[in-house]
Design a protein around this motif. Structure first.
Motif, PDB file in Angstrom:
ATOM      1  N   PRO A 121      53.091  15.353  55.110  1.00 61.46           N
ATOM      2  CA  PRO A 121      54.263  15.916  55.441  1.00 61.46           C
ATOM      3  C   PRO A 121      55.609  16.068  54.439  1.00 61.46           C
ATOM      4  O   PRO A 121      56.650  16.669  54.406  1.00 61.46           O
ATOM      5  N   ILE A 122      55.718  14.703  53.790  1.00 64.47           N
ATOM      6  CA  ILE A 122      56.871  14.733  52.971  1.00 64.47           C
ATOM      7  C   ILE A 122      56.689  15.447  51.517  1.00 64.47           C
ATOM      8  O   ILE A 122      57.547  16.196  51.066  1.00 64.47           O
ATOM      9  N   LEU A 123      55.458  15.570  51.385  1.00 71.23           N
ATOM     10  CA  LEU A 123      54.997  16.701  50.250  1.00 71.23           C
ATOM     11  C   LEU A 123      55.526  18.115  50.776  1.00 71.23           C
ATOM     12  O   LEU A 123      56.155  18.811  49.889  1.00 71.23           O
ATOM     13  N   ARG A 124      55.158  18.345  51.933  1.00 74.73           N
ATOM     14  CA  ARG A 124      55.643  19.779  52.443  1.00 74.73           C
ATOM     15  C   ARG A 124      57.043  19.805  52.303  1.00 74.73           C
ATOM     16  O   ARG A 124      57.764  21.005  51.906  1.00 74.73           O
ATOM     17  N   ALA A 125      57.886  18.707  52.799  1.00 72.88           N
ATOM     18  CA  ALA A 125      59.340  19.015  52.608  1.00 72.88           C
ATOM     19  C   ALA A 125      59.979  19.188  51.343  1.00 72.88           C
ATOM     20  O   ALA A 125      60.859  19.681  51.035  1.00 72.88           O
ATOM     21  N   SER A 126      59.030  18.522  50.424  1.00 75.74           N
ATOM     22  CA  SER A 126      59.580  18.387  49.149  1.00 75.74           C
ATOM     23  C   SER A 126      59.740  20.054  48.435  1.00 75.74           C
ATOM     24  O   SER A 126      60.467  20.580  47.616  1.00 75.74           O
ATOM     25  N   VAL A 127      58.469  20.461  48.648  1.00 77.07           N
ATOM     26  CA  VAL A 127      58.274  21.690  48.072  1.00 77.07           C
ATOM     27  C   VAL A 127      59.177  22.798  48.885  1.00 77.07           C
ATOM     28  O   VAL A 127      59.567  23.770  48.175  1.00 77.07           O
TER      29      VAL A 127
ATOM     30  N   LEU B 227      49.502   0.600  37.177  1.00 76.11           N
ATOM     31  CA  LEU B 227      49.404   2.106  36.845  1.00 76.11           C
ATOM     32  C   LEU B 227      50.981   2.572  36.673  1.00 76.11           C
ATOM     33  O   LEU B 227      50.962   3.721  36.102  1.00 76.11           O
ATOM     34  N   LYS B 228      52.098   1.731  36.935  1.00 79.86           N
ATOM     35  CA  LYS B 228      53.373   2.234  36.705  1.00 79.86           C
ATOM     36  C   LYS B 228      53.640   3.469  37.512  1.00 79.86           C
ATOM     37  O   LYS B 228      54.276   4.346  36.890  1.00 79.86           O
ATOM     38  N   VAL B 229      53.486   3.242  38.756  1.00 77.56           N
ATOM     39  CA  VAL B 229      53.690   4.298  39.757  1.00 77.56           C
ATOM     40  C   VAL B 229      54.457   3.943  40.766  1.00 77.56           C
ATOM     41  O   VAL B 229      54.514   2.693  41.173  1.00 77.56           O
ATOM     42  N   GLN B 230      55.039   4.738  41.740  1.00 79.56           N
ATOM     43  CA  GLN B 230      56.043   4.621  42.706  1.00 79.56           C
ATOM     44  C   GLN B 230      55.242   5.238  44.077  1.00 79.56           C
ATOM     45  O   GLN B 230      54.998   6.448  44.035  1.00 79.56           O
ATOM     46  N   PRO B 231      55.076   4.171  45.059  1.00 75.12           N
ATOM     47  CA  PRO B 231      54.685   4.640  46.188  1.00 75.12           C
ATOM     48  C   PRO B 231      55.777   5.454  47.188  1.00 75.12           C
ATOM     49  O   PRO B 231      56.994   5.211  46.786  1.00 75.12           O
ATOM     50  N   ILE B 232      55.195   6.593  47.804  1.00 77.75           N
ATOM     51  CA  ILE B 232      56.315   7.215  48.766  1.00 77.75           C
ATOM     52  C   ILE B 232      56.665   6.524  49.870  1.00 77.75           C
ATOM     53  O   ILE B 232      57.918   6.376  50.315  1.00 77.75           O
ATOM     54  N   LEU B 233      55.715   5.739  50.697  1.00 73.04           N
ATOM     55  CA  LEU B 233      55.860   4.997  51.745  1.00 73.04           C
ATOM     56  C   LEU B 233      55.686   3.720  51.778  1.00 73.04           C
ATOM     57  O   LEU B 233      54.640   2.968  50.860  1.00 73.04           O
TER      58      LEU B 233
ATOM     59  N   GLY C 104      66.756  12.135  46.268  1.00 73.32           N
ATOM     60  CA  GLY C 104      65.903  11.022  46.077  1.00 73.32           C
ATOM     61  C   GLY C 104      64.526  11.392  45.394  1.00 73.32           C
ATOM     62  O   GLY C 104      64.478  12.242  44.660  1.00 73.32           O
ATOM     63  N   MET C 105      63.507  10.638  46.148  1.00 76.24           N
ATOM     64  CA  MET C 105      62.148  10.675  45.715  1.00 76.24           C
ATOM     65  C   MET C 105      61.622  12.317  45.945  1.00 76.24           C
ATOM     66  O   MET C 105      60.590  12.626  45.538  1.00 76.24           O
ATOM     67  N   LEU C 106      62.426  12.993  47.138  1.00 73.81           N
ATOM     68  CA  LEU C 106      61.681  14.333  47.136  1.00 73.81           C
ATOM     69  C   LEU C 106      61.891  15.201  46.063  1.00 73.81           C
ATOM     70  O   LEU C 106      61.393  16.125  45.825  1.00 73.81           O
ATOM     71  N   GLU C 107      62.880  14.982  45.477  1.00 79.32           N
ATOM     72  CA  GLU C 107      63.292  15.683  43.836  1.00 79.32           C
ATOM     73  C   GLU C 107      62.034  15.403  42.954  1.00 79.32           C
ATOM     74  O   GLU C 107      61.575  16.500  42.270  1.00 79.32           O
ATOM     75  N   LYS C 108      61.553  13.872  43.020  1.00 80.25           N
ATOM     76  CA  LYS C 108      60.603  13.953  41.824  1.00 80.25           C
ATOM     77  C   LYS C 108      59.203  14.301  42.436  1.00 80.25           C
ATOM     78  O   LYS C 108      58.539  14.786  41.731  1.00 80.25           O
TER      79      LYS C 108
END
Length: 344
Positions: free
Chosen positions: A318-324, A295-301, A29-33
């Motif tokens: 931490p979600i950014l860390r998990a994503s990379v 802004l046409k953006v999607q929030p993480i939480l 999901g969003m982790l990929e984006k």
């Protein structure tokens, strides 16, 4: 000058790498984006998060001295700065929990701090003026605020910070943010105004009336003038800090209502800044979702937060860390010897 992160060849390689991990396509999901965007920001297939830092800018607002739009007295701004220094605020707890560096900046608090206190002293003035009567700051003061913020972000970048979030503290700053939101989005000011630090419905109605009168007082011509007229020193510094961080190709984590108002100004000045921004959460302040939609953006939480301080950013990092990390460390079908997916 802020350049775009768009790079079609890199984007194709990143997407290919993401799709061939040991999972169904899109299953993270969003982790990929997020992984894809950070890869584009860093222009690499192996992005990393290094020394993530949240900078909390504090400043006072002239309108808050009258207590008409804020349930808490102006003195709470300086008291909260001391709380940050003593480690007692929510942002302290969340930063420590998530291994995030924290920097507190006096952008323009109406208080004289001891020079030895553990903050960055970048005070432009003892708070802004009351924009019910005159613009909040002069263009020269705005220029000084920008210079201070640019120096702070540049120094952090030199220290190895490549991921940065911003927080704020300033009694009355939801009023400034509402005015800026209305200017940049052209949404009626009454729709932009929320409860701030806890106004009841009567208080919100009064705040809407006062800010509508303020908005109609001025004939603003450009984003710089809007910031000088309605902004706080903390909001002005966040605007400049976002612009400088994007120029330095840092990953920027946008917090809630106030920080997004600063981003609206930055975006109006340099539209490519959005390429570098990830949006931590949807604030419970009523105008925030409308800002994100604009802004046409999607929030993480979406956690019902409306505290500020950078708390949403601290929870999202931490979600950014998990994503990379999944992009770096997760096996591909080929490397794991799993059937079912083949390399095109």
């Amino acid at each position: 000058m802020i350049t775009t992160t768009k790079n079609s060849e890199l984007e194709a390689r990143l997407q290919h790498k993401i799709d061939l991990k040991t999972k169904p396509v899109g299953a993270l999901g969003m982790l990929e984006k997020i992984a894809f965007q950070i890869g584009c920001i860093q222009q690499t297939e192996t992005p990393v998060i290094t020394r993530p830092t949240i900078v909390v800018f504090a400043g006072d607002h002239g309108i808050a001295s009258k207590g008409e739009v804020n349930p808490f007295p102006q003195e709470v701004t300086s008291q909260m700065v001391y709380n940050f220094v003593q480690g007692g605020a929510a942002i302290n707890v969340l930063s420590t929990t998530n291994d995030i560096h924290l920097k507190v900046v006096d952008a323009g608090v109406n208080h004289t701090f001891d020079k030895d206190i553990a903050i960055t002293h970048a005070k432009v003035a003892m708070g802004t003026k009351n924009y019910q009567h005159v613009p909040a700051m002069t263009l020269e003061e705005l220029k000084t605020a920008f210079q201070h913020a640019e120096t702070i972000v540049t120094d952090l970048h030199k220290e190895g910070v490549n991921t940065i979030g911003f927080g704020e503290m300033g009694i009355g700053n939801t009023s400034s943010a509402s005015l800026l939101m209305s200017y940049f989005t052209q949404i009626p000011i009454a729709t932009c105004v929320g409860s701030g630090t806890g106004l009841d419905q009567n208080g919100i109605s009064k705040k809407q009336r006062i800010l509508s009168e303020v908005y109609q007082t001025y004939n603003i011509q450009n984003p710089t003038e809007a910031l000088a007229t309605f902004g706080g020193f903390e909001i002005a510094m966040i605007t400049a800090a976002i612009l400088k961080a994007a120029e330095l190709k840092m990953t920027i984590v946008i917090d809630g209502f106030i920080v997004t108002a600063a981003l609206l100004a930055a975006h109006a000045m340099q539209p490519n800044v959005l390429d570098y921004c990830l949006f931590a959460h949807t604030s419970n302040e009523q105008g925030h979702i409308k800002m994100l939609d604009f802004l046409k953006v999607q929030p993480i939480l979406s956690l019902g937060l409306r505290l500020g301080e950078g708390t949403g950013a601290a929870l999202a990092i931490p979600i950014l860390r998990a994503s990379v990390n999944f992009l770096q460390e997760m096996a591909s079908f080929e490397s794991a010897g799993i059937s079912g997916e083949t390399t095109p």
